[in-house]
Design an enzyme around this catalytic site. Structure first.
Site, PDB file in Angstrom:
ATOM      1  N   ASP A   7       0.768  -1.271   0.111  1.00 49.29           N
ATOM      2  CA  ASP A   7      -0.350  -0.055  -0.015  1.00 49.29           C
ATOM      3  C   ASP A   7       0.988   0.973  -0.187  1.00 49.29           C
ATOM      4  OD1 ASP A   7      -1.747   1.982   0.700  1.00 49.29           O
ATOM      5  OD2 ASP A   7      -2.439   1.300   2.423  1.00 49.29           O
ATOM      6  N   LYS A  70       2.747  11.682  -3.116  1.00 45.45           N
ATOM      7  CA  LYS A  70       1.954  10.913  -3.995  1.00 45.45           C
ATOM      8  C   LYS A  70       0.970  11.880  -4.714  1.00 45.45           C
ATOM      9  CE  LYS A  70      -1.452   7.046  -3.478  1.00 45.45           C
ATOM     10  NZ  LYS A  70      -1.810   6.212  -2.703  1.00 45.45           N
ATOM     11  N   GLU A 152      -7.175   0.405  -4.680  1.00 46.82           N
ATOM     12  CA  GLU A 152      -6.931   0.417  -3.047  1.00 46.82           C
ATOM     13  C   GLU A 152      -8.388  -0.233  -2.373  1.00 46.82           C
ATOM     14  OE1 GLU A 152      -5.921   4.410  -1.883  1.00 46.82           O
ATOM     15  OE2 GLU A 152      -4.075   3.902  -2.736  1.00 46.82           O
ATOM     16  N   ASP A 175     -13.060   5.176   1.340  1.00 40.66           N
ATOM     17  CA  ASP A 175     -11.610   5.068   1.770  1.00 40.66           C
ATOM     18  C   ASP A 175     -11.189   6.388   1.873  1.00 40.66           C
ATOM     19  OD1 ASP A 175      -8.839   5.142   2.104  1.00 40.66           O
ATOM     20  OD2 ASP A 175      -8.537   3.723   0.138  1.00 40.66           O
TER      21      ASP A 175
END
Ligand code: AMP
Length: 508
Positions: A7, A70, A152, A175
């Site tokens: 992850d 990211k 994800e 999420d």
């Protein structure tokens, strides 16, 4: 040979492995941490420190610390003012910084498991092509063979044991992490395959924004009571950022939280109530609610038909969101004990399955390989009947992947040898509303007369990375793959330099 699941998060990353019997373990580093901050500190000796120690250095030497990179994947920079991040004269791009995190995670895995032969790396379902391609590139720079890029929420669902036994069930994955918000509606079809029905969210929304809200309040107090501008002083800024995050986390379980804030003189005691925090994020909660409605609408699913609401990502611990979901769905959302590790764990389960490591007698032997849908449309710049340039849509968003489409182009003049292709992401015809992801030259292979056709096949792979192939339009013979120069990605030379820079940087 071992495969792992990673992850690669905006704020934190984790790595897990699943053995032949289907037992999954999250791997800890030497300090025992199983969740590693996605933060890189460049030490003066040229090495890179990744994780908690790097995060701690943000207060002391903020100019040598990179975080939240990211958010810039697929672009040259990740800093809010769009400037480049450089240390000792070397510019570090988001994919290079991500590759240092991957290198650290690979090292952690290898210390425990021996050599690692491949990995599944997860990305937000909302990620577009450039971000996905940049994630693959980061792995390549880290010397980590990628088995697959996985969304994800799909990884989270696998970690929660949502598999063939959940046939016919509809799942919504909520999420909310440090920097991204994803909402995904999935169904396990009658064959037991997990299918993403729709996905939405905002890849610039997450815990860091809530920290910023609290920082604004801290800054106002520091200005009023100590006459200090915390935004002007890097050390004060970093201190306030850390305290803001601590306060926020504490307010998930307590009604009031207090922290001392450094101002240069006597620390300022800053207290905050959960009600104050909730008021400061009320607009965001509202936006999140709208995005959930939209995503359900796209999947043509009513809230009442959702069987399980899965909570993923550290920020889903904020009570305002569980309250929202309870109200919207009329049921208790599902949390796991390994909230911060679920995505890596789910990825490792699929990695073991794809890598052929699962014992056929294990329960996981039945796990189906999940299917995704295109999160964005895909098209090519073409001329319409009025000779205006438009985006000619090849793949619609929501279409299952892998998927491909075709466009035919014609030589405009005698002796032409090539055509320039422009590939766009988005489902609007108007070029102003799509994002150009890259350009490539399709070669006829010889000079051709005007009007000679060239057929272009453009495809999304199962992981939503674009591949383009050219065929001679007269005999349908493959001419070859069209090399795509991606917008903002590394050129050949830059890539060689990046590989050398990463290989030469020791990671601790
Ligand atoms: P992730 O990217 O999923 O690791 O999520 C990290 C984000 O979750 C960070 O912004 C954290 O500050 C936030 N977070 C972690 N624990 C909590 C908590 N107990 N309450 C609120 N936010 C949290």
């Amino acid at each position: 040979m071992t495969v792992i699941g990673i992850d690669l998060g905006t704020t934190n990353s984790a790595v897990a492995t699943t053995d032949a019997n289907g037992i999954t373990t999250t791997i800890a580093d030497r300090d025992g941490s199983r969740v590693i901050p996605s933060v890189v500190y460049f030490a003066p000796d040229g090495s890179a420190v990744v994780g908690d120690r790097a995060k701690a250095m943000a207060v002391l030497e903020p100019e040598r610390v990179a975080m939240l990179f990211k958010r810039g994947m697929g672009a040259p920079t990740f800093l809010f003012d769009e400037s480049e991040f450089s240390v000792d004269g070397k510019v570090w791009r988001p994919e290079e910084l991500s590759s240092l995190v991957l290198k650290k995670l690979k090292q952690m895995a290898e210390e425990q498991l021996g050599s690692v032969s491949g990995a599944i790396v997860t990305v937000p379902a909302y990620f577009g092509e450039l971000e996905r391609a940049a994630t693959r590139e980061a792995a390549e720079l880290a010397g980590l063979p990628i088995l697959r890029i996985l969304n994800e929420p799909t990884a989270a669902a696998i970690a929660h044991g949502i598999d063939a036994s959940s046939r016919g069930k509809t799942i919504m994955v909520f999420d909310l992490g440090g920097g991204t918000f994803d909402v995904t509606v999935m169904r396990v079809d009658s064959e037991g395959e997990m299918q993403v029905l729709s996905t939405g969210g905002n890849h610039r929304l997450g815990g860091a924004d809530f920290d910023n809200e609290i920082m604004q309040m801290i800054a106002a107090r520091a200005q009023a009571e100590a006459n200090v501008d915390i935004f002007a002083e890097p050390w004060a800024f970093q201190d306030a950022r850390e305290k803001a995050e601590d306060l926020k986390k504490e307010l998930s379980t307590l009604d009031t939280a207090t922290r001392p804030i450094s101002t240069g003189g006597r620390p300022l005691m800053f207290s905050m109530t959960r009600a104050e925090f909730e008021a400061s994020i009320a607009d965001t909660v509202e936006d999140v609610s709208d995005m959930i409605e939209i995503t359900l609408g796209e999947a043509e699913v009513d809230a009442a038909d959702v069987d399980t609401v899965l909570m993923v990502g550290g920020s889903s611990r904020i009570p305002a969101f569980s309250t929202l979901l309870r109200d919207m769905f009329g049921k208790e959302p599902t949390f796991s004990r390994n909230l911060d590790e679920d995505v890596a764990r789910g990825a490792s389960v699929l990695a073991a399955k794809i890598g052929g490591q699962i014992d056929p007698r294990s329960e996981l032997a039945d796990l189906a390989i999940p299917k995704d849908v295109a999160s964005h449309g895909l098209g090519m710049t073409v001329n319409d009947s009025d000779d205006r340039e438009i985006n000619g849509i090849v793949v619609k968003p929501g279409q299952g992947v892998p998927s491909k489409g075709t466009q035919t182009f014609y030589a405009a003049a005698d002796g032409q040898t090539q055509v320039l292709l422009r590939i766009n992401e988005g489902d609007e015809e108007d070029l102003a509303y799509v994002r150009q992801i890259g350009e490539g030259m399709a070669h006829f292979g010889r000079p051709v007369p005007a009007g000679h056709p060239i057929r272009i096949d453009i495809a999304y792979t199962a992981e939503q990375i674009v591949e383009v192939y050219a065929y001679d339009g007269e005999n349908n013979k493959l001419i070859g793959e069209v090399r795509l120069e991606r917008t903002g990605s590394l050129s050949g030379d830059e890539k060689r330099q990046a590989l050398a820079a990463i290989a030469g940087t020791g990671v601790q």
